[in-house]
Design a protein around this motif. Structure first.
Motif, short mmCIF file in Angstrom:
data_model
loop_
_atom_site.label_atom_id
_atom_site.label_comp_id
_atom_site.label_asym_id
_atom_site.label_seq_id
_atom_site.Cartn_x
_atom_site.Cartn_y
_atom_site.Cartn_z
N ASN A 20 7.77 2.39 -7.51
CA ASN A 20 7.93 2.64 -6.08
C ASN A 20 8.84 1.58 -5.48
O ASN A 20 8.51 0.38 -5.50
CB ASN A 20 6.56 2.62 -5.40
N SER A 21 9.99 1.98 -5.00
CA SER A 21 10.91 1.15 -4.20
C SER A 21 11.75 0.16 -5.00
O SER A 21 12.85 -0.20 -4.56
CB SER A 21 10.16 0.37 -3.11
N SER A 81 10.35 7.33 3.62
CA SER A 81 10.01 5.91 3.70
C SER A 81 10.04 5.21 2.36
O SER A 81 10.07 3.99 2.30
CB SER A 81 8.62 5.74 4.32
N ARG A 82 10.00 5.97 1.27
CA ARG A 82 9.93 5.39 -0.05
C ARG A 82 10.87 6.13 -1.00
O ARG A 82 11.22 7.28 -0.78
CB ARG A 82 8.50 5.48 -0.62
N SER A 128 -5.05 3.10 -3.07
CA SER A 128 -4.40 4.03 -2.14
C SER A 128 -3.61 5.12 -2.85
O SER A 128 -3.17 6.08 -2.21
CB SER A 128 -3.46 3.26 -1.19
N ASP A 184 8.65 11.81 3.64
CA ASP A 184 8.89 11.17 4.93
C ASP A 184 10.07 10.20 4.90
O ASP A 184 10.40 9.58 5.91
CB ASP A 184 7.63 10.45 5.42
N LEU A 236 0.84 -1.19 0.00
CA LEU A 236 0.00 0.00 0.00
C LEU A 236 0.87 1.25 0.00
O LEU A 236 1.75 1.40 0.85
CB LEU A 236 -0.93 0.01 1.22
N SER A 237 0.65 2.12 -0.97
CA SER A 237 1.40 3.37 -1.04
C SER A 237 0.89 4.36 0.01
O SER A 237 -0.31 4.37 0.31
CB SER A 237 1.27 3.99 -2.44
N ASN A 238 1.79 5.15 0.58
CA ASN A 238 1.39 6.07 1.63
C ASN A 238 1.11 7.47 1.07
O ASN A 238 1.29 7.75 -0.12
CB ASN A 238 2.46 6.13 2.73
N ARG A 239 0.68 8.38 1.95
CA ARG A 239 0.30 9.73 1.53
C ARG A 239 1.49 10.51 0.97
O ARG A 239 1.34 11.28 0.02
CB ARG A 239 -0.31 10.49 2.71
N ALA A 240 2.65 10.30 1.57
CA ALA A 240 3.83 11.02 1.09
C ALA A 240 4.14 10.65 -0.36
O ALA A 240 4.56 11.50 -1.16
CB ALA A 240 5.03 10.72 1.99
N THR A 241 3.94 9.39 -0.70
CA THR A 241 4.15 8.95 -2.07
C THR A 241 3.17 9.62 -3.02
O THR A 241 3.53 10.06 -4.11
CB THR A 241 4.03 7.42 -2.17
#
Length: 292
Positions: A262-263, A281-282, A176, A279, A148-153
């Motif tokens: 992503n990643s 994280s990614r 997401s 953030d 699941l991708s986060n908001r920062a992404t």
């Protein structure tokens, strides 16, 4: 929100080691470019891993049967389970499987033997298998688990995608990315494609509850997606399908089209841009399709 425009389509092409048939990690991509299914994707499949595990069981039993016979003597199943795990691990190393498959092969049979002694009703295992299939179908057919991708992404994508771009999220999960991105960038034309039934249904319900959201939500395999209909592709998959996905993107995306991963980077291909999300994280790897 305004976004930076695409660089000129005639920008210098990135060096692509995988384009040569002799380059490390080169793959056969004709079927992928023609819309082959995930089951036909050119990377190690779960069927091959099952065959490897089966080979380990066969080898250990070839030694155990003569040693312990078929009589009434109890077999040391705990030791046999550990031997199968060790053999499977060695076979995984010899066949150069990714590190996560080596770990799975090492613990699978010992763990299965241990769980069998817990006295759990078999119905629970069946229920768990069904739920896992509904959510993680992509992991079974294409080594693509649910991430699941986060908001920062989402915010990083919103700042990077060009104005009015047609964007597809391959393996969209529960949406997401596409649904919050539609709110941040109403100028984008967004499509989400997901092939796990339960997560697709969650996204479909999300779409129904937001009738004003301009998102095309589809059920299907990422390999069947016609990338020529889009200007940018977003994917949060796994290392396994990245070479084939890059070849599909190069074959189908229009010149100047973007692949944003992503990643997971494309092996042996230098990205045109790397973006660390706010953030930390990614990391997003951006690849541009050069003109033919």
């Amino acid at each position: 929100m305004s976004a930076p425009p695409l660089p000129p389509a005639d920008a210098p092409a990135t060096s692509d080691a995988s384009a040569s048939p002799d380059a490390p990690g080169a793959v056969e991509t004709a079927e992928i470019a023609d819309g082959a299914s995930a089951e036909a994707a050119p990377y190690p499949t779960p069927r091959r891993q099952l065959a490897l595990q089966g080979g380990a069981i066969f080898l250990v039993l070839c030694i155990a049967v003569p040693a312990f016979g078929l009589g009434s003597t109890p077999w040391p199943w705990g030791g046999i389970a550990l031997a199968i795990g060790a053999t499977a691990f060695v076979l995984a190393v010899l066949t150069r499987q990714p590190w996560w498959w080596k770990a799975i092969h090492a613990v699978f049979f010992p763990l299965a033997w241990s769980v069998a002694h817990l006295g759990i009703d078999p119905g629970w295992f069946l229920l768990a298998a069904i739920l896992l299939l509904l959510v993680y179908r992509g992991a079974l057919t294409g080594q693509v688990p649910l991430f699941l991708s986060n908001r920062a992404t989402v915010h990083a994508l919103a700042e990077r995608l060009p104005q009015g771009a047609r964007v597809v999220d391959l393996g969209a999960g529960i949406g997401s990315v596409v649904f919050p991105l539609a709110r941040l960038r109403p100028d984008l034309r967004l499509t989400g494609i997901e092939n796990a039934p339960l997560t697709w249904f969650a996204g479909r319900l999300r779409r129904a509850l937001s009738p004003r959201t301009r998102v095309d939500w589809r059920y299907g395999s990422l390999w069947d997606a016609a990338l020529g209909d889009y200007d940018a592709v977003y994917a949060f998959l796994s290392p396994a399908p990245m070479p084939a996905l890059w070849d599909k993107a190069r074959a189908e995306l229009p010149p100047g089209g973007l692949l944003v991963s992503n990643s997971f980077a494309v092996p042996d291909v230098a990205p045109d841009e790397e973006i660390v999300v706010a953030d930390g994280s990614r990391q997003l790897f951006v690849y541009r399709v050069a003109p033919a």
